[in-house]
Design a protein around this motif. Structure first.
Motif, mmCIF file in Angstrom:
data_model
loop_
_atom_site.group_PDB
_atom_site.id
_atom_site.type_symbol
_atom_site.label_atom_id
_atom_site.label_comp_id
_atom_site.label_asym_id
_atom_site.label_seq_id
_atom_site.Cartn_x
_atom_site.Cartn_y
_atom_site.Cartn_z
ATOM 1 N N VAL A 1 -17.563 58.866 -8.328
ATOM 2 C CA VAL A 1 -16.892 57.948 -9.243
ATOM 3 C C VAL A 1 -16.305 56.811 -8.417
ATOM 4 O O VAL A 1 -16.066 56.962 -7.222
ATOM 5 C CB VAL A 1 -15.772 58.644 -10.051
ATOM 6 N N THR A 2 -16.074 55.685 -9.063
ATOM 7 C CA THR A 2 -15.384 54.616 -8.361
ATOM 8 C C THR A 2 -13.912 54.993 -8.226
ATOM 9 O O THR A 2 -13.371 55.744 -9.032
ATOM 10 C CB THR A 2 -15.525 53.270 -9.103
ATOM 11 N N ASP A 3 -13.284 54.452 -7.198
ATOM 12 C CA ASP A 3 -11.898 54.823 -6.884
ATOM 13 C C ASP A 3 -10.907 53.982 -7.687
ATOM 14 O O ASP A 3 -10.128 53.225 -7.147
ATOM 15 C CB ASP A 3 -11.620 54.691 -5.385
ATOM 16 N N GLU A 4 -10.934 54.177 -8.977
ATOM 17 C CA GLU A 4 -10.119 53.361 -9.871
ATOM 18 C C GLU A 4 -9.178 54.207 -10.721
ATOM 19 O O GLU A 4 -9.232 54.199 -11.937
ATOM 20 C CB GLU A 4 -11.021 52.515 -10.766
ATOM 21 N N GLY A 5 -8.337 54.950 -10.057
ATOM 22 C CA GLY A 5 -7.264 55.634 -10.759
ATOM 23 C C GLY A 5 -7.640 56.914 -11.470
ATOM 24 O O GLY A 5 -7.024 57.258 -12.476
ATOM 25 N N VAL A 6 -8.630 57.634 -10.954
ATOM 26 C CA VAL A 6 -8.920 58.947 -11.525
ATOM 27 C C VAL A 6 -7.762 59.867 -11.142
ATOM 28 O O VAL A 6 -7.427 60.004 -9.971
ATOM 29 C CB VAL A 6 -10.259 59.503 -11.002
ATOM 30 N N THR A 7 -7.156 60.470 -12.129
ATOM 31 C CA THR A 7 -5.971 61.287 -11.868
ATOM 32 C C THR A 7 -6.350 62.678 -11.356
ATOM 33 O O THR A 7 -7.491 63.127 -11.503
ATOM 34 C CB THR A 7 -5.129 61.461 -13.145
ATOM 35 N N VAL A 8 -5.371 63.345 -10.785
ATOM 36 C CA VAL A 8 -5.572 64.722 -10.324
ATOM 37 C C VAL A 8 -5.979 65.601 -11.507
ATOM 38 O O VAL A 8 -6.874 66.451 -11.382
ATOM 39 C CB VAL A 8 -4.299 65.259 -9.640
ATOM 40 N N ALA A 9 -5.353 65.406 -12.647
ATOM 41 C CA ALA A 9 -5.689 66.198 -13.835
ATOM 42 C C ALA A 9 -7.130 65.946 -14.271
ATOM 43 O O ALA A 9 -7.847 66.890 -14.651
ATOM 44 C CB ALA A 9 -4.731 65.867 -14.976
ATOM 45 N N GLN A 10 -7.585 64.710 -14.222
ATOM 46 C CA GLN A 10 -8.970 64.397 -14.590
ATOM 47 C C GLN A 10 -9.946 65.020 -13.602
ATOM 48 O O GLN A 10 -10.991 65.553 -14.007
ATOM 49 C CB GLN A 10 -9.179 62.884 -14.648
ATOM 50 N N LYS A 11 -9.606 64.989 -12.325
ATOM 51 C CA LYS A 11 -10.468 65.613 -11.316
ATOM 52 C C LYS A 11 -10.564 67.116 -11.564
ATOM 53 O O LYS A 11 -11.644 67.706 -11.463
ATOM 54 C CB LYS A 11 -9.942 65.330 -9.911
ATOM 55 N N GLN A 12 -9.445 67.743 -11.893
ATOM 56 C CA GLN A 12 -9.465 69.173 -12.185
ATOM 57 C C GLN A 12 -10.347 69.479 -13.393
ATOM 58 O O GLN A 12 -11.082 70.458 -13.397
ATOM 59 C CB GLN A 12 -8.043 69.702 -12.417
ATOM 60 N N GLN A 13 -10.295 68.608 -14.404
ATOM 61 C CA GLN A 13 -11.165 68.789 -15.576
ATOM 62 C C GLN A 13 -12.627 68.666 -15.189
ATOM 63 O O GLN A 13 -13.475 69.424 -15.682
ATOM 64 C CB GLN A 13 -10.835 67.756 -16.650
ATOM 65 N N LEU A 14 -12.961 67.711 -14.325
ATOM 66 C CA LEU A 14 -14.341 67.554 -13.861
ATOM 67 C C LEU A 14 -14.801 68.798 -13.097
ATOM 68 O O LEU A 14 -15.920 69.290 -13.316
ATOM 69 C CB LEU A 14 -14.478 66.321 -12.965
ATOM 70 N N ILE A 15 -13.949 69.290 -12.215
ATOM 71 C CA ILE A 15 -14.292 70.483 -11.427
ATOM 72 C C ILE A 15 -14.509 71.684 -12.343
ATOM 73 O O ILE A 15 -15.506 72.399 -12.237
ATOM 74 C CB ILE A 15 -13.209 70.765 -10.367
#
Length: 67
Positions: free
Chosen positions: A8-22
């Motif tokens: 993803v581009t480095d434009e403010g993906v939150t920790v919570a969003q990353k956890q959802q992706l994982i």
């Protein structure tokens, strides 16, 4: 042993969003491929917009042009 790379581009993906992706990517390979979540690896690679190109120009250039 699935290895999933999400870029993803480095434009403010939150920790919570990353956890959802994982979690979502892991659940998908468990559901579809019947893989063990304990051996499923997910890596999120955040790419600077100047290093991500579309249609012959960087995302950074494209966004500056259309603003």
């Amino acid at each position: 042993m699935p290895y999933i790379l999400i870029q993803v581009t480095d434009e403010g993906v939150t920790v919570a969003q990353k956890q959802q992706l994982i979690r979502g990517a892991t659940d998908l390979v468990v559901d579809v491929l019947n893989k063990d979540p304990a051996t499923t690896f997910v890596v999120i690679d955040e790419v600077a917009t100047e290093n991500w190109g579309v249609a012959g120009e960087s995302v950074q250039q494209m966004r500056q042009r259309i603003r």
